[in-house]
Design a protein around this motif. Structure first.
Motif, PDB file in Angstrom:
ATOM      1  N   GLY A   1     103.837  71.348  16.085  1.00 14.08           N
ATOM      2  CA  GLY A   1     102.739  70.303  16.711  1.00 14.08           C
ATOM      3  C   GLY A   1     103.083  69.837  17.929  1.00 14.08           C
ATOM      4  N   LYS A   2     104.481  69.351  17.704  1.00 14.83           N
ATOM      5  CA  LYS A   2     105.033  68.808  19.173  1.00 14.83           C
ATOM      6  C   LYS A   2     105.142  69.977  20.412  1.00 14.83           C
ATOM      7  CE  LYS A   2     109.302  66.684  21.209  1.00 14.83           C
ATOM      8  NZ  LYS A   2     109.664  67.682  22.059  1.00 14.83           N
TER       9      LYS A   2
ATOM     10  N   LEU B   1      95.278  76.982  20.665  1.00 14.07           N
ATOM     11  CA  LEU B   1      95.709  75.733  19.944  1.00 14.07           C
ATOM     12  C   LEU B   1      94.719  75.332  18.843  1.00 14.07           C
ATOM     13  CD1 LEU B   1      96.272  73.653  23.431  1.00 14.07           C
ATOM     14  CD2 LEU B   1      98.132  74.435  21.824  1.00 14.07           C
ATOM     15  N   SER B   2      95.225  74.653  17.729  1.00 10.70           N
ATOM     16  CA  SER B   2      94.244  74.375  16.858  1.00 10.70           C
ATOM     17  C   SER B   2      94.648  72.889  15.847  1.00 10.70           C
ATOM     18  CB  SER B   2      94.035  75.455  15.672  1.00 10.70           C
ATOM     19  OG  SER B   2      93.373  75.287  14.585  1.00 10.70           O
ATOM     20  N   ASN B   3      93.792  72.297  15.406  1.00 12.02           N
ATOM     21  CA  ASN B   3      94.107  71.470  14.292  1.00 12.02           C
ATOM     22  C   ASN B   3      93.889  71.726  12.914  1.00 12.02           C
ATOM     23  OD1 ASN B   3      95.243  69.236  16.025  1.00 12.02           O
ATOM     24  ND2 ASN B   3      93.367  68.733  16.845  1.00 12.02           N
ATOM     25  N   SER B   4      93.410  73.116  12.815  1.00 15.92           N
ATOM     26  CA  SER B   4      93.030  73.547  11.610  1.00 15.92           C
ATOM     27  C   SER B   4      94.411  74.364  10.841  1.00 15.92           C
ATOM     28  CB  SER B   4      91.980  74.625  11.656  1.00 15.92           C
ATOM     29  OG  SER B   4      91.692  75.498  10.515  1.00 15.92           O
TER      30      SER B   4
ATOM     31  N   VAL C   1      99.201  70.025  27.449  1.00 18.22           N
ATOM     32  CA  VAL C   1      99.029  68.920  27.937  1.00 18.22           C
ATOM     33  C   VAL C   1      97.679  68.650  28.685  1.00 18.22           C
ATOM     34  CG1 VAL C   1     100.407  69.486  29.997  1.00 18.22           C
ATOM     35  CG2 VAL C   1     100.246  67.080  29.071  1.00 18.22           C
ATOM     36  N   ALA C   2      97.305  69.816  28.954  1.00 18.58           N
ATOM     37  CA  ALA C   2      96.097  69.644  30.053  1.00 18.58           C
ATOM     38  C   ALA C   2      94.994  69.214  29.215  1.00 18.58           C
ATOM     39  CB  ALA C   2      95.831  70.917  30.847  1.00 18.58           C
ATOM     40  N   THR C   3      94.717  69.382  27.973  1.00 14.59           N
ATOM     41  CA  THR C   3      93.519  69.028  27.032  1.00 14.59           C
ATOM     42  C   THR C   3      93.570  67.463  26.861  1.00 14.59           C
ATOM     43  OG1 THR C   3      94.969  69.217  25.053  1.00 14.59           O
ATOM     44  CG2 THR C   3      94.066  71.256  25.978  1.00 14.59           C
ATOM     45  N   GLY C   4      94.777  66.932  27.002  1.00 14.28           N
ATOM     46  CA  GLY C   4      94.650  65.273  26.715  1.00 14.28           C
ATOM     47  C   GLY C   4      94.902  64.998  25.433  1.00 14.28           C
ATOM     48  N   GLN C   5      95.229  65.758  24.356  1.00 16.50           N
ATOM     49  CA  GLN C   5      95.163  65.441  23.144  1.00 16.50           C
ATOM     50  C   GLN C   5      96.304  65.918  22.310  1.00 16.50           C
ATOM     51  OE1 GLN C   5      91.126  67.729  22.168  1.00 16.50           O
ATOM     52  NE2 GLN C   5      92.322  67.714  19.885  1.00 16.50           N
ATOM     53  N   SER C   6      96.567  65.574  21.023  1.00 15.51           N
ATOM     54  CA  SER C   6      97.652  66.167  20.354  1.00 15.51           C
ATOM     55  C   SER C   6      97.250  67.427  19.428  1.00 15.51           C
ATOM     56  CB  SER C   6      98.225  65.271  19.505  1.00 15.51           C
ATOM     57  OG  SER C   6      97.348  64.637  18.561  1.00 15.51           O
TER      58      SER C   6
ATOM     59  N   ALA D   1      95.750  80.592  31.110  1.00 15.11           N
ATOM     60  CA  ALA D   1      94.854  80.954  29.730  1.00 15.11           C
ATOM     61  C   ALA D   1      94.796  79.927  28.453  1.00 15.11           C
ATOM     62  CB  ALA D   1      95.121  82.394  29.384  1.00 15.11           C
ATOM     63  N   LEU D   2      93.884  79.460  28.160  1.00 17.39           N
ATOM     64  CA  LEU D   2      94.114  78.340  27.237  1.00 17.39           C
ATOM     65  C   LEU D   2      92.818  78.895  26.295  1.00 17.39           C
ATOM     66  CD1 LEU D   2      95.102  75.889  25.607  1.00 17.39           C
ATOM     67  CD2 LEU D   2      93.717  74.597  27.139  1.00 17.39           C
ATOM     68  N   HIS D   3      92.939  78.729  24.937  1.00 19.00           N
ATOM     69  CA  HIS D   3      91.890  78.686  23.812  1.00 19.00           C
ATOM     70  C   HIS D   3      91.957  77.588  22.894  1.00 19.00           C
ATOM     71  CE1 HIS D   3      88.476  80.463  21.326  1.00 19.00           C
ATOM     72  NE2 HIS D   3      89.336  80.174  20.361  1.00 19.00           N
ATOM     73  N   THR D   4      90.942  76.844  22.697  1.00 19.35           N
ATOM     74  CA  THR D   4      90.718  75.746  21.608  1.00 19.35           C
ATOM     75  C   THR D   4      89.352  76.135  20.969  1.00 19.35           C
ATOM     76  OG1 THR D   4      89.748  74.000  22.847  1.00 19.35           O
ATOM     77  CG2 THR D   4      92.192  74.285  23.130  1.00 19.35           C
ATOM     78  N   ALA D   5      89.234  75.110  19.749  1.00 21.79           N
ATOM     79  CA  ALA D   5      87.850  75.313  19.032  1.00 21.79           C
ATOM     80  C   ALA D   5      86.857  74.966  19.807  1.00 21.79           C
ATOM     81  CB  ALA D   5      87.874  74.355  17.976  1.00 21.79           C
TER      82      ALA D   5
END
Length: 324
Positions: free
Chosen positions: A133-134, A104-107, A141-146, A251-255
């Motif tokens: 994005g959706k 997941l990313s916002n970049s 959803v586990a991250t609690g952010q969009s 298994a999840l990866h974010t910044a």
């Protein structure tokens, strides 16, 4: 605090000879020994501490194709099939699951990079799917952010770092070879310039074939043989969460964080973007190889200290004496 690790019992008897000696019983060493033993070779797997006691029980546990370099992608794809084959042969739960891998990313730049990789990978038969994005926000959803976007690779998976190496080592035993723990390899014997034995702290094993799988210790071992094997020591923070935590994905990866569910029901949380690069003689020697790679990830690395050097990874004298 030590990482979660399944301990197995092995014999302390050192065989007089073997077709091949594998030095180091992390995931690379146990896998090499397993496939050699399964092919009918007489193998001795040596470990200076306990099976999987170092980096192989302190990692994310991912078995992935996603975002692999093009040159290693065929091996990564093959490895997933081999994980399934090993699990079936051993009859043990290695924690291997094709649970999918979510980035997941916002970049926008990062998302575009994943899209470029995906166009190449799909041509190689990899199932990788871009998320808008959706879709990314729903899956994350586990991250609690969009999120602006992401990538989902449903055929990727995980194995359990606390179980995989020890149970594969049991597979070495199953196929008639030997595993010896708490026995450091100290050097090689040569005859007419060729390998004739492995010197251990308990004696010599006669052999003509050796696999060096000593991880961070490989450079120290090989230097005494006149072989320069540069390595870069990168440290990052990983947290082990006990079973019972709810809402975390497989298994999840974010910044900021990477999440992996272990086979025991707990999770491994890795703090992303916090890697510390320790300067060592080996890394300096191999700077021309490492710097181009690190240049692409400079935001994820920070200057480190002398921990790797002090631990003996670059020492001629301490490599055979330190124990896990």
């Amino acid at each position: 605090m030590s990482a979660p690790l399944l301990r197995i019992t092995t014999e302390d008897i050192l065989p007089a000879s073997a077709d091949c000696v594998v030095i180091g019983a992390g995931i690379v060493g146990v896998s090499a020994a397993y496939w050699l033993a399964r092919a009918g070779k007489s193998v001795v797997l040596l470990e200076k501490g306990v099976i999987g006691g170092e980096q192989s029980s302190r990692n994310w546990g991912w078995c992935r194709q996603q975002n692999r370099d093009a040159r290693e992608l065929p091996l990564s794809t093959k490895s997933l099939a081999l994980w399934e084959e090993m699990t079936a042969d051993l009859g043990e739960d290695l924690g291997f699951r094709r649970c999918g891998l979510l980035y997941l990313s916002n970049s926008e730049t990062e998302i575009e990079g994943w899209a470029d990789w995906g166009r190449f990978a799909r041509g190689e038969g990899v199932d990788t799917r871009m998320l808008d994005g959706k879709e990314a926000t729903e899956r994350g959803v586990a991250t609690g952010q969009s999120w602006r976007g992401g990538v989902w690779s449903p055929s990727d998976g995980i194995a359990d770092p606390s179980r995989a190496a020890p149970l594969i080592a049991k597979g070495v035993l199953k196929h008639g070879s030997r595993v010896v723990q708490n026995c450091a390899a100290r050097g090689l014997e040569l005859s007419a310039g060729a390998v004739s034995g492995v010197i251990t702290e308990r004696g010599v094993i006669a052999t003509t074939q050796v696999v060096m799988a000593g991880g961070a210790w490989a450079s120290s071992f090989l230097r005494q043989l006149g072989v320069e094997f540069p390595q870069a020591a990168v440290r990052s923070s990983i947290l082990s969460v006990k079973p019972g935590a709810e809402g975390l994905p497989p298994a999840l990866h974010t910044a900021s964080v990477s999440v992996t569910r272990r086979g025991d029901g707990g999770h491994t949380l890795a703090i992303s973007g916090r890697g510390h690069l320790d300067p060592t003689p080996g890394a300096l020697f191999g700077a021309k190889h490492f710097l181009p790679m690190f240049a692409k990830r400079w935001r994820a690395l920070r200057p480190g200290g002398l921990q790797a050097w002090n631990a003996g990874f670059e020492s001629r004298s301490r490599w055979s004496m330190d124990r896990q």
